[in-house]
Scaffold this active site. Structure first.
Site, short mmCIF file in Angstrom:
data_model
loop_
_atom_site.label_atom_id
_atom_site.label_comp_id
_atom_site.label_asym_id
_atom_site.label_seq_id
_atom_site.Cartn_x
_atom_site.Cartn_y
_atom_site.Cartn_z
N PRO A 1 30.76 -19.63 -22.11
CA PRO A 1 29.48 -19.53 -22.82
C PRO A 1 28.66 -18.31 -22.40
O PRO A 1 27.77 -17.88 -23.14
CB PRO A 1 28.75 -20.81 -22.41
CG PRO A 1 29.37 -21.22 -21.11
CD PRO A 1 30.80 -20.78 -21.20
N LYS B 1 31.96 -32.67 -1.47
CA LYS B 1 30.76 -33.28 -2.08
C LYS B 1 30.84 -33.36 -3.61
O LYS B 1 30.01 -34.01 -4.23
CB LYS B 1 29.53 -32.49 -1.65
CG LYS B 1 29.25 -32.66 -0.16
CD LYS B 1 27.96 -31.96 0.23
CE LYS B 1 27.72 -32.08 1.72
NZ LYS B 1 26.85 -31.03 2.22
N GLU C 1 40.17 -18.29 -12.31
CA GLU C 1 39.65 -17.91 -13.63
C GLU C 1 40.11 -16.49 -13.99
O GLU C 1 40.42 -16.20 -15.16
CB GLU C 1 38.13 -18.00 -13.64
CG GLU C 1 37.51 -17.84 -15.02
CD GLU C 1 36.01 -18.10 -15.00
OE1 GLU C 1 35.59 -19.20 -15.40
OE2 GLU C 1 35.26 -17.19 -14.60
C1 UD2 Z 1 33.37 -21.10 -12.43
C2 UD2 Z 1 34.25 -21.78 -13.43
C3 UD2 Z 1 35.24 -22.65 -12.66
C4 UD2 Z 1 36.08 -21.77 -11.75
C5 UD2 Z 1 35.16 -20.96 -10.84
C6 UD2 Z 1 35.93 -19.84 -10.16
C7 UD2 Z 1 33.27 -22.25 -15.60
C8 UD2 Z 1 32.13 -22.90 -16.29
N1 UD2 Z 1 33.38 -22.55 -14.30
O1 UD2 Z 1 32.58 -22.20 -11.94
O2 UD2 Z 1 36.09 -23.33 -13.53
O3 UD2 Z 1 36.90 -20.94 -12.51
O4 UD2 Z 1 34.13 -20.31 -11.54
O5 UD2 Z 1 36.21 -20.16 -8.89
O6 UD2 Z 1 34.05 -21.56 -16.20
N2 UD2 Z 1 35.65 -28.00 -6.69
C9 UD2 Z 1 35.62 -29.10 -5.83
N3 UD2 Z 1 35.02 -28.98 -4.63
C10 UD2 Z 1 34.44 -27.83 -4.19
C11 UD2 Z 1 34.46 -26.72 -5.05
C12 UD2 Z 1 35.07 -26.83 -6.29
O7 UD2 Z 1 36.13 -30.16 -6.18
O8 UD2 Z 1 33.90 -27.82 -3.06
C13 UD2 Z 1 36.32 -28.12 -8.00
C14 UD2 Z 1 35.47 -28.93 -8.97
O9 UD2 Z 1 36.31 -29.61 -9.86
C15 UD2 Z 1 34.70 -27.86 -9.69
C16 UD2 Z 1 35.75 -26.74 -9.79
O10 UD2 Z 1 36.49 -26.83 -8.58
O11 UD2 Z 1 34.26 -28.32 -10.95
C17 UD2 Z 1 35.18 -25.32 -9.96
O12 UD2 Z 1 34.29 -25.01 -8.94
P1 UD2 Z 1 32.77 -24.68 -9.24
O13 UD2 Z 1 32.29 -25.56 -10.33
O14 UD2 Z 1 31.99 -24.68 -8.00
O15 UD2 Z 1 32.89 -23.22 -9.76
P2 UD2 Z 1 31.78 -22.42 -10.64
O16 UD2 Z 1 30.63 -23.28 -10.96
O17 UD2 Z 1 31.49 -21.12 -10.01
#
Ligand code: UD2
Length: 377
Positions: free
Chosen positions: A257, A148, A326
């Protein structure tokens, strides 16, 4: 044991004497000795070559420290585009005089290993652009939109066209399991987009973590020939202001941040020694965000290869680091210091109120409903 050249001189001089004898026609003398003399001279040169080669190669190995992580990954850097870049500023360019006394005092603008930390007010965009634009650089930009998350692509790409590396050649590499859902976005001249199909997954942790491996293999198969620098970015984000050539460097990381005002003990590093991402409580510089890594193609290649390998070692031991890639990224950057550090201006989060030291928000993660967009919670 290393012998000085002078040690061999008597032998060398002796051998030339034999030659002289042979040239001057002392047949019996030269017939008896010439083959031995030749063998002796060749032998001496081989020995000298061997002694000097081993001496210098030992010196070279000693002079270049190799990080253990990098060594253990037994990498060879991929062949990349050649580059000869000097910081050439055009003559008669008018810009504000730089000062050594007046500048930002509310934030730290340099790391203890002397890498710049980029904040608004620390660089002159006109000067930076005039130095970098004539280099005709190509910047690769990878973004994953699996499942998604494809719905975030339009805003990401449209805002990138407005603010990200404007005036540079940019090659977007969109990795998705839904190529048919990639929106068509008008790209300005010099900008190009490729869609690369990757498998989906029913675990967001796996999607996020597998990015390292996919970036590594795509650098190998195509990016190394197509770009000079690379930025790997999270898709659930938008650009709001300039992100330009001031961000270019050999190895570029961004300060998360959420943790820039915290002490290192509060950083959410991986704390279990069983993981290869482990960082002890009394170590750590900054907490870097996984939403951005960047730099020279070959440096990001090394980083992704090491993190991918460490991730595989952990998986073999049935352990997943606290924040997946990360955590591995933070471990890598602790021992392989970035050459440029981007302030949280380059990675903000929409749910966070702007703070006084952040004068400009350049790139920010959108507010998302995790339960709605992720395949698992
Ligand atoms: C944090 C980090 C992210 C990553 C993650 C650890 C920041 C601001 N964000 O974000 O970079 O290190 O923790 O796992 O530092 N994605 C998909 N489909 C999915 C899930 C993920 O395409 O179903 C890709 C997408 O590009 C997304 C990235 O993986 O932007 C990171 O996933 P997230 O944004 O859900 O992770 P988040 O918000 O916990």
């Amino acid at each position: 044991m290393i012998y000085p050249l002078s040690y061999f001189w008597p032998v060398l001089i002796g051998s030339t004497k034999y030659f002289r004898y042979s040239i001057s026609g002392t047949m019996r003398f030269s017939t008896n000795f010439k083959p031995y003399v030749l063998l002796l001279v060749v032998g001496i040169f081989l020995l000298l070559g061997y002694v000097y080669f081993s001496f210098f190669s030992e010196r070279l190995n000693r002079d270049i420290p190799v990080d253990e992580d990098v060594k253990s990954s037994s990498l060879s850097k991929p062949m990349v585009r050649s580059r000869v870049w000097n910081m050439v500023s055009p003559e008669k360019l008018l810009y504000k005089q730089p000062s050594v006394l007046v500048g930002r005092t509310d934030v730290v603008t340099v790391t203890p290993w002397l890498a710049s930390i980029i904040w608004e007010g620390t660089f002159d965009p006109v000067l930076v652009d005039n130095i970098y634009k004539p280099m005709n650089l190509t910047i690769a930009t990878t973004v994953f939109a699996v499942g998604k998350y494809v719905s975030f692509l339009r805003d990401f790409l449209e805002t990138a066209e407005m603010h990200f590396m404007v005036g540079f050649n940019v090659r977007y590499y969109v990795f998705t399991d839904r190529p048919q859902d990639v929106p068509s976005v008008n790209l300005t001249q010099g900008r190009h987009l490729s869609v690369i199909q990757v498998p989906g997954s029913n675990r967001w942790q796996e999607i996020s973590a597998r990015r390292m491996e996919i970036i590594q293999t795509t650098i190998e198969s195509q990016i190394r020939r197509e770009a000079d620098y690379i930025f790997c970015l999270d898709v659930d984000s938008k650009f709001h202001a300039r992100w330009g050539a001031e961000s270019l460097g050999r190895l570029v990381a961004v300060i998360h941040p959420g943790y820039y005002a915290q002490t290192r003990a509060k950083f959410p590093y991986e704390r279990r020694p069983a993981s290869t991402a482990y960082i002890p409580m009394d170590e750590g510089d900054y907490y870097y965000g996984g939403a951005m890594i960047g730099g020279f193609v070959e440096d990001v290649y090394t980083l992704t290869t090491v993190c991918r390998n460490q991730f595989a070692v952990d998986a073999g031991n049935s352990i997943e680091a606290a924040w997946q890639e990360e955590s591995h990224l933070n471990r890598y950057l602790l021992y392989n210091k970035p050459s440029k550090v981007l302030s949280p201006e380059y990675l903000w989060q929409d749910f966070k109120a702007k703070t006084k030291e952040v004068k400009v928000i350049r790139f920010s993660g959108v507010i998302k409903n995790y339960a709605e967009v992720r395949p698992n919670v």
